[in-house]
Design a protein around this motif. Structure first.
Motif, PDB file in Angstrom:
ATOM      1  N   LYS A  26       0.797  -1.118   0.151  1.00  0.00           N
ATOM      2  CA  LYS A  26      -0.006  -0.004   0.097  1.00  0.00           C
ATOM      3  C   LYS A  26       0.920   1.345  -0.043  1.00  0.00           C
ATOM      4  CE  LYS A  26      -4.099   0.078   0.954  1.00  0.00           C
ATOM      5  NZ  LYS A  26      -5.178   0.155   0.208  1.00  0.00           N
ATOM      6  N   LYS A  27       2.169   1.173   0.390  1.00  0.00           N
ATOM      7  CA  LYS A  27       2.763   2.554   0.569  1.00  0.00           C
ATOM      8  C   LYS A  27       2.986   3.315  -0.749  1.00  0.00           C
ATOM      9  CE  LYS A  27       7.524   0.556   0.200  1.00  0.00           C
ATOM     10  NZ  LYS A  27       9.076   0.650   0.670  1.00  0.00           N
ATOM     11  N   GLU A  29       0.951   3.417  -3.160  1.00  0.00           N
ATOM     12  CA  GLU A  29      -0.269   3.790  -3.563  1.00  0.00           C
ATOM     13  C   GLU A  29      -0.782   5.013  -2.936  1.00  0.00           C
ATOM     14  OE1 GLU A  29      -5.118   2.542  -2.871  1.00  0.00           O
ATOM     15  OE2 GLU A  29      -3.234   0.972  -3.140  1.00  0.00           O
ATOM     16  N   LEU A  30      -0.444   4.954  -1.568  1.00  0.00           N
ATOM     17  CA  LEU A  30      -0.671   6.213  -0.713  1.00  0.00           C
ATOM     18  C   LEU A  30       0.478   7.140  -0.374  1.00  0.00           C
ATOM     19  CD1 LEU A  30      -2.324   3.794   2.018  1.00  0.00           C
ATOM     20  CD2 LEU A  30      -3.482   5.249   0.666  1.00  0.00           C
ATOM     21  N   HIS A  71      -5.428   2.324   5.206  1.00  0.00           N
ATOM     22  CA  HIS A  71      -6.697   2.304   4.650  1.00  0.00           C
ATOM     23  C   HIS A  71      -7.346   0.788   4.537  1.00  0.00           C
ATOM     24  CE1 HIS A  71      -6.978   6.422   2.209  1.00  0.00           C
ATOM     25  NE2 HIS A  71      -6.168   6.421   3.419  1.00  0.00           N
ATOM     26  N   PRO A  91      -7.769  11.330   1.746  1.00  0.00           N
ATOM     27  CA  PRO A  91      -6.392  10.545   2.241  1.00  0.00           C
ATOM     28  C   PRO A  91      -5.559  11.596   2.885  1.00  0.00           C
ATOM     29  CG  PRO A  91      -7.239  10.259  -0.128  1.00  0.00           C
ATOM     30  CD  PRO A  91      -8.061  11.346   0.256  1.00  0.00           C
TER      31      PRO A  91
END
Length: 247
Positions: A26-27, A29-30, A71, A91
């Protein structure tokens, strides 16, 4: 005195591995890195790395915070978690904003957990040279890592008290064996409890700083010990912010 770090249990290692897998997925993407994660979670960048690399055990509060940040649901990290999080549409919301939406299994609002950070527990010798070693300090250099609610800066550390010079019969007392959380970035004043390094002594000491006009002293809280006059022979390492006692 060296103290062996507690080894994580098999279940704690599994939780850390689960978090690490989600983090890696996820890192990107975020747009996260460990520094940004630490700022959002209210912990140091180093602490983020310790959680991800199974050096510190995850607890429920930390799992919830990481779940909000990434998330996901807490149960994605720990299947035993029953807390369900409201999905966040913004976000850029802070961890505090996100935690406002956390609800427990009964549907009631869950209070925001207190601010927590993780600091290294170091020896009095290490404390004496902290300014010189802090930038190159490695996780294995600490006796252990302590989670604390003290509001301190990124260079803070913990020190275990040895002896009874700071044990007072009345008022503030810092007994033998207690843990003091120290922040080297806080400005000291008259009456501050400080960690100080005398030029001719290898170890740092913790005492009350007394400033009386042109005179300065390191004063033990125990009246059986004499104050130590200082005049160019002492460097203040940091200011004590909190005392914690393990029973």
């Amino acid at each position: 005195m060296n103290k062996s770090k507690r080894k994580l249990t098999e279940s704690e290692l599994q939780l850390s591995e689960s978090l690490r897998r989600i983090w890696l997925a996820k890192k990107g993407e975020l747009g996260l890195n460990q520094e940004k994660a630490g700022a959002a979670l209210g912990i140091t960048q180093g602490a983020v790395g310790h959680y991800l690399n199974a050096r510190i055990a995850l607890n429920t509060e930390t799992i919830i915070k990481f779940a909000q940040l990434l998330h996901v649901e807490p149960s994605d990290i720990d299947p035993n978690q029953v807390v369900k999080l409201g999905r966040r549409s913004n976000p850029s919301a802070t961890t505090e904003d996100v935690l406002q939406g956390v609800s427990n299994a009964s549907g009631t609002q869950s209070p925001i957990p207190p601010h927590r950070t993780t600091v290294p527990l170091i020896s009095s010798v290490q404390a004496g040279g902290w300014a010189e070693v802090v930038d190159n300090f490695q996780p294995g250099d600490a006796e252990e890592w302590r989670e604390t609610t003290a509001k301190v800066g990124p260079n803070a550390f913990a020190l275990r008290i040895e002896g009874d010079s700071m044990t007072s019969p009345a008022g503030v007392s810092i007994p033998h064996g207690s843990i003091v959380i120290v922040d080297p970035d806080v400005e000291y004043t008259n009456g501050s409890i400080v960690v100080a390094k005398l030029i001719d002594v290898q170890e740092a000491t913790i005492k009350k700083l007394v400033i009386d006009g042109p005179n300065k002293y390191l004063k033990p809280l125990n009246p059986n010990y004499a104050p130590i006059p200082i005049n160019g022979n002492c460097r203040i390492v940091g200011v004590a912010k909190k005392v914690e006692i393990d029973l």
